[in-house]
Write a protein that holds these residues in place. Sequence first.
Motif, PDB file in Angstrom:
ATOM      1  N   GLU A  20     -14.329 -14.267  48.499  1.00  0.00           N
ATOM      2  CA  GLU A  20     -15.548 -14.493  47.722  1.00  0.00           C
ATOM      3  C   GLU A  20     -15.395 -15.805  46.970  1.00  0.00           C
ATOM      4  O   GLU A  20     -14.345 -16.068  46.388  1.00  0.00           O
ATOM      5  N   ILE A  21     -16.435 -16.635  46.982  1.00  0.00           N
ATOM      6  CA  ILE A  21     -16.399 -17.903  46.259  1.00  0.00           C
ATOM      7  C   ILE A  21     -16.695 -17.626  44.790  1.00  0.00           C
ATOM      8  O   ILE A  21     -17.719 -17.034  44.459  1.00  0.00           O
ATOM      9  N   VAL A  22     -15.774 -18.048  43.914  1.00  0.00           N
ATOM     10  CA  VAL A  22     -15.887 -17.791  42.483  1.00  0.00           C
ATOM     11  C   VAL A  22     -16.337 -19.047  41.739  1.00  0.00           C
ATOM     12  O   VAL A  22     -17.055 -18.964  40.748  1.00  0.00           O
ATOM     13  N   ARG A  23     -15.924 -20.232  42.212  1.00  0.00           N
ATOM     14  CA  ARG A  23     -16.278 -21.489  41.546  1.00  0.00           C
ATOM     15  C   ARG A  23     -16.440 -22.568  42.605  1.00  0.00           C
ATOM     16  O   ARG A  23     -15.706 -22.599  43.584  1.00  0.00           O
ATOM     17  N   THR A  24     -17.410 -23.461  42.408  1.00  0.00           N
ATOM     18  CA  THR A  24     -17.631 -24.553  43.350  1.00  0.00           C
ATOM     19  C   THR A  24     -17.411 -25.885  42.655  1.00  0.00           C
ATOM     20  O   THR A  24     -17.340 -25.954  41.439  1.00  0.00           O
ATOM     21  N   GLY A  25     -17.332 -26.938  43.446  1.00  0.00           N
ATOM     22  CA  GLY A  25     -17.129 -28.289  42.931  1.00  0.00           C
ATOM     23  C   GLY A  25     -16.268 -29.054  43.909  1.00  0.00           C
ATOM     24  O   GLY A  25     -16.271 -28.786  45.113  1.00  0.00           O
TER      25      GLY A  25
END
Length: 61
Positions: A23-28
């Motif tokens: 699961e993606i928790v943070r992007t950047g």
Amino acid sequence: MDLKVGDLVELKKQHPCGSNNFEIVRTGADFRIKCTGCERQLWIPRSNLERRIKKIISKVD
């Protein structure tokens, strides 16, 4: 690749716990992803993650 927080992705290589869904928790520039099997979180650069994704399981609108 359009990835958002909450998306579930399947990677080509599995985590040591045996799961290959994250699961993606943070992007950047760097992504923080969480293993759905053991709940461990890890940081991975965007370029590495986009190369390792096999398919997107579910998207958050």
